[in-house]
Scaffold this motif. Structure first.
Motif, mmCIF file in Angstrom:
data_model
loop_
_atom_site.group_PDB
_atom_site.id
_atom_site.type_symbol
_atom_site.label_atom_id
_atom_site.label_comp_id
_atom_site.label_asym_id
_atom_site.label_seq_id
_atom_site.Cartn_x
_atom_site.Cartn_y
_atom_site.Cartn_z
ATOM 1 N N HIS A 258 0.856 -1.189 0.000
ATOM 2 C CA HIS A 258 0.000 0.000 0.000
ATOM 3 C C HIS A 258 0.891 1.238 0.000
ATOM 4 O O HIS A 258 1.708 1.413 0.908
ATOM 5 C CB HIS A 258 -0.915 -0.010 1.235
ATOM 6 C CG HIS A 258 -1.840 -1.194 1.248
ATOM 7 N ND1 HIS A 258 -2.050 -1.965 2.366
ATOM 8 C CD2 HIS A 258 -2.579 -1.737 0.245
ATOM 9 C CE1 HIS A 258 -2.915 -2.930 2.059
ATOM 10 N NE2 HIS A 258 -3.240 -2.813 0.770
ATOM 11 N N GLU A 261 1.823 3.602 2.977
ATOM 12 C CA GLU A 261 2.428 3.039 4.191
ATOM 13 C C GLU A 261 3.946 3.052 3.981
ATOM 14 O O GLU A 261 4.520 2.101 3.459
ATOM 15 C CB GLU A 261 1.894 1.619 4.430
ATOM 16 C CG GLU A 261 0.372 1.602 4.640
ATOM 17 C CD GLU A 261 -0.237 0.205 4.597
ATOM 18 O OE1 GLU A 261 0.527 -0.778 4.537
ATOM 19 O OE2 GLU A 261 -1.474 0.109 4.611
ATOM 20 N N ARG A 299 -2.967 4.216 -1.304
ATOM 21 C CA ARG A 299 -3.073 2.819 -0.898
ATOM 22 C C ARG A 299 -3.136 1.910 -2.121
ATOM 23 O O ARG A 299 -2.451 0.894 -2.193
ATOM 24 C CB ARG A 299 -4.342 2.644 -0.057
ATOM 25 C CG ARG A 299 -4.631 1.190 0.323
ATOM 26 C CD ARG A 299 -5.910 1.082 1.147
ATOM 27 N NE ARG A 299 -6.235 -0.306 1.455
ATOM 28 C CZ ARG A 299 -5.755 -0.968 2.519
ATOM 29 N NH1 ARG A 299 -4.933 -0.370 3.363
ATOM 30 N NH2 ARG A 299 -6.104 -2.224 2.734
ATOM 31 N N HIS A 356 3.061 -3.769 6.791
ATOM 32 C CA HIS A 356 1.989 -2.775 6.613
ATOM 33 C C HIS A 356 2.039 -1.794 7.775
ATOM 34 O O HIS A 356 2.849 -1.910 8.681
ATOM 35 C CB HIS A 356 0.616 -3.472 6.593
ATOM 36 C CG HIS A 356 0.401 -4.332 5.390
ATOM 37 N ND1 HIS A 356 -0.304 -3.914 4.295
ATOM 38 C CD2 HIS A 356 0.811 -5.600 5.113
ATOM 39 C CE1 HIS A 356 -0.328 -4.884 3.389
ATOM 40 N NE2 HIS A 356 0.345 -5.926 3.862
ATOM 41 N N GLN A 357 1.102 -0.833 7.726
ATOM 42 C CA GLN A 357 0.850 0.109 8.816
ATOM 43 C C GLN A 357 -0.655 0.358 8.842
ATOM 44 O O GLN A 357 -1.314 0.212 7.801
ATOM 45 C CB GLN A 357 1.566 1.446 8.549
ATOM 46 C CG GLN A 357 3.072 1.414 8.754
ATOM 47 C CD GLN A 357 3.696 2.750 8.392
ATOM 48 O OE1 GLN A 357 4.098 2.943 7.250
ATOM 49 N NE2 GLN A 357 3.739 3.667 9.350
HETATM 50 ZN ZN ZN Z 1 -1.197 -2.144 4.201
#
Ligand code: ZN
Length: 442
Positions: A258, A261, A299, A356-357
């Motif tokens: 994404h 992130e 994203r 991810h975040q």
């Molecule tokens: Zn993510």
């Protein structure tokens, strides 16, 4: 007292006197050096090679040694060094060395001893004169080979190298080589290789084989860059390899799916540039599989698809077009997803860490609890179920869902969710080393 009892003290006194006389004479007449372990000779023992004498061990100190080489027991004229090059006249005879040990303080009393005899075999002989004992896989070593063919100065034919039963190299042996040739051999795999050189003769000699020589190859360390595919906008999706190409233990670190992130790619770059997986293991680093999203800090990819909902699983859905979580028009419709699927099918990592975040967790799948626990401890993140809204009984259309369902026999994929804004120290040192250690590659 009986006469016998009177005699004993007298005899004793006489004996003491004799010993005293012997001791008094001692310093003037040292005992000659006595051989303790026999002299020996070392070397291949074939025509054209060199024998080296070892004098053995002797009683006495600071001895000097003289050498005389013997052919069938007779002294060889002029052969009085510690080494001796085997010549044509020695073929089919027995060679030995006689060592004379002298005490310089008493040159009159040397000791002598002779080695065991070495049979010089009939020609031709093929000898590996020199090979490294140790190397690294994928390196090229040089075998120095001697083909000794008796009266023939320059034997001709082919020198063939076998690795076990596999023929790995063949070189023409020409008259100008005079029987000596250096053969480069690429050591293909790690581990112990037993090389044998076979001389396949042409002309007036017969073929022969060398002894096997063992060469141990340590795991190779390779760095490599591979473009595994292109984004919708044609940007490269790049994977970097670090480590042993024969590794049976491989981690894939995926920095980003994404584009909004940004922390995961920083971990990926740090690992790629600063951490070296331990010997025998390997690492793939993909900083981002969504370069279009990364360029625009979005994203989704350039067609508005959430690449972590686009994977071809039972839980995939086309619903939600326009939302942040749209799975695309078809399963695996996106070139980024297709590139990653092909790559994963090819390399089948033991561990996949997908960053991810900002949910602050290690995704719980139950696939490999020990690995999840190591990640949780090393990265200081709690283990949690990270649901993506997939109905129960269906497989999430995420990369981890797809990998664990399709290739779970080969390894485990786990989601790592950093917080909103982890520190530089955290994303580099803590998460980089922590992830590699959890995957047992560091
Ligand atoms: Zn993510």
């Amino acid at each position: 007292m009986t006469p016998r009892r009177i005699a004993a003290p007298l005899l004793l006194a006489l004996l003491v006197q004799l010993v005293q006389v012997a001791l008094a004479a001692g310093p003037a007449r040292a005992a000659e050096p006595d051989n303790v372990t026999r002299p020996s000779v070392s070397g291949p023992g074939t025509l054209g090679t060199t024998l080296t004498a070892d004098p053995g061990t002797w009683t006495g100190e600071d001895l000097t040694f003289a050498y005389q080489w013997l052919r069938d027991g007779d002294p060889i004229g002029g052969a009085t060094g510690t080494t001796y090059e085997i010549r044509a006249a020695d073929v089919r005879t027995r060679l030995a060395v006689r060592v004379t040990a002298s005490d310089p303080t008493d040159p009159g009393a040397p000791g002598t001893a002779t080695s065991e005899r070495r049979w010089v075999p009939a020609v031709p002989t093929t000898t590996v004169l020199r090979a490294p004992e140790r190397t690294t896989a994928r390196e090229t070593i040089t075998l120095r080979v001697r083909v000794a063919a008796g009266p023939v100065d320059g034997p001709t034919g082919t020198v063939v190298v076998y690795d076990g039963r596999t023929r790995v190299k063949g070189e023409r042996l020409r008259p100008g080589h005079l029987g000596r040739i250096e053969v480069p051999v690429r050591v293909r795999t790690k581990g112990v290789h037993h090389y044998q050189v076979r001389y396949e003769a042409t002309g007036p000699t017969t073929s022969s084989r060398s002894e096997r020589v063992a060469v141990t190859a340590d795991p190779a360390y390779v760095t490599r860059k591979r473009v595994i595919g292109r984004s919708v906008r044609g940007r490269a999706i790049t994977a970097w390899f670090r480590g042993d190409p024969e590794a049976e233990h491989v981690l894939l670190l995926l920095g980003q799916m994404h584009g909004d992130e940004p922390a995961g790619p920083r971990t990926a770059w740090h690992v790629r540039d600063h951490l070296r997986p331990k010997s025998g293991t390997a690492l793939w680093v993909v900083p981002t599989m969504n370069p279009d999203g990364a360029a625009r800090h979005t994203r989704r990819n350039a067609r508005g698809v959430d690449l972590n909902r686009n994977w071809p699983t039972s839980g995939w859905t086309s619903a939600g077009k326009g939302s942040r979580y749209w799975g695309g028009p078809r399963p695996a419709s996106e070139p980024e997803t297709q590139a990653m699927i092909a790559f994963l099918r090819k390399i089948k990592p033991d561990y996949i860490a997908s960053i991810h975040q900002p949910l602050y967790a290690i995704g719980r799948s139950g696939q490999d609890v020990a690995w999840e626990r190591r990640l949780s401890r090393n990265l200081n993140l709690p283990r949690k179920h990270l649901g993506v809204g997939t109905p129960s009984g269906k497989v999430s259309p995420t990369m981890t869902g797809w990998y664990n369902a399709r290739l779970g026999g080969h390894g485990v994929a786990t989601t790592i969710e950093y917080g909103y804004s982890p520190t530089t120290h955290y994303v580099t040192e803590v998460a980089g080393k922590g992830t590699l250690r959890a995957a047992l590659v560091y």
